[in-house]
Design an enzyme around this catalytic site. Structure first.
Site, PDB file in Angstrom:
ATOM      1  N   GLU A  11       4.200   5.576  -2.659  1.00 41.79           N
ATOM      2  CA  GLU A  11       4.483   6.797  -1.893  1.00 41.79           C
ATOM      3  C   GLU A  11       5.917   6.827  -1.371  1.00 41.79           C
ATOM      4  OE1 GLU A  11       2.242   9.439  -0.527  1.00 41.79           O
ATOM      5  OE2 GLU A  11       1.108   8.917  -2.330  1.00 41.79           O
ATOM      6  N   ASP A  12       6.407   5.695  -0.918  1.00 42.47           N
ATOM      7  CA  ASP A  12       7.652   5.674  -0.150  1.00 42.47           C
ATOM      8  C   ASP A  12       8.868   5.135  -0.906  1.00 42.47           C
ATOM      9  OD1 ASP A  12       6.062   6.624   1.838  1.00 42.47           O
ATOM     10  OD2 ASP A  12       5.977   4.759   2.986  1.00 42.47           O
ATOM     11  N   HIS A  43       0.803  -1.235   0.000  1.00 45.56           N
ATOM     12  CA  HIS A  43       0.000   0.000   0.000  1.00 45.56           C
ATOM     13  C   HIS A  43       0.834   1.282   0.000  1.00 45.56           C
ATOM     14  CE1 HIS A  43       0.825  -0.266   4.347  1.00 45.56           C
ATOM     15  NE2 HIS A  43       0.617   1.037   4.361  1.00 45.56           N
TER      16      HIS A  43
END
Length: 220
Positions: A12-13, A8
């Site tokens: 983003e990371d 998830h």
């Protein structure tokens, strides 16, 4: 869905591009991961996001936030409080739609533990066990918002005691099927005597096992 939950925060990371993620896990996983990332910015959420967001995305986000709050003791206090308020305002209300009511109740409890007024919230939650399970979560959520809007511990304690004193009558009204007036700061009974509060709490403890924890059998 399990793949999306495990991945998830990859977009983003990490530097992983969407095409690479899609090639490895498929477009459905990428769509779910993208949906979870979209919930990270409350300011940009559309007005109807609670009704239009994929239930799988909601479930993943709720699980992620539950993990965040279970480990919140390692965060700075201001960040803990921000996440707690955000959780109460945004994510606790959608737990029912995701059929994760037990998760919603734990999120509510953990959020309250990271905000001022923890003792007052515990008092309200104990009194609210008198209410019908189907209505309990909605009223507790609203009262919690009212509680955290109050300026200090004395005002919060007074508000909690007033609510507890009015709950037996409200519970009886709800069980008769009549719509009660919502108990708010400007619409609460007299300040209760100590024996009134003790009587209500005794009833709450006696009924807790029979009434149960609240709103119904969602997935775990």
């Amino acid at each position: 869905m399990i793949c999306a939950a495990l991945l998830h925060d990859v977009l983003e990371d990490t530097g992983c591009p969407e095409p690479e993620l899609a090639a490895a896990f498929g477009e459905t996983v990428v769509r779910l991961v993208r949906g979870v990332s979209a919930l990270d910015d409350p300011e940009r959420l559309p007005p109807d996001w609670r009704d239009t967001t994929d239930e799988r995305v909601l479930a993943i986000k709720l699980a992620d936030r539950l993990h965040n709050l279970r480990t919140a003791r390692f965060l700075p206090e201001d960040k803990r409080r921000r996440k707690a308020r955000e959780t109460l305002e945004l994510f606790v209300p959608v737990a029912g739609r995701a059929r994760l009511e037990p998760v919603g109740r734990e999120l509510q409890r953990l959020s309250a533990a990271n905000l001022p007024g923890r003792g007052s919230f515990a008092l309200i939650a104990a009194g609210a066990v008198l209410l019908p399970p189907g209505a309990r979560a909605r009223y507790v959520e609203e009262w919690l918002g009212e509680l955290h809007a109050l300026p200090g511990p004395r005002a919060r304690a007074r508000f909690a005691l007033q609510l507890v004193a009015g709950m037996p009558r409200m519970a009886a009204t709800l069980r008769r099927g009549n719509a009660p007036r919502v108990l708010r700061r400007g619409n609460v009974p007299r300040v209760p005597r100590r024996e009134d509060v003790s009587r209500v709490l005794r009833r709450a403890r006696a009924l807790r096992g029979r009434i149960g924890g609240g709103g119904g059998g969602g997935r775990g």
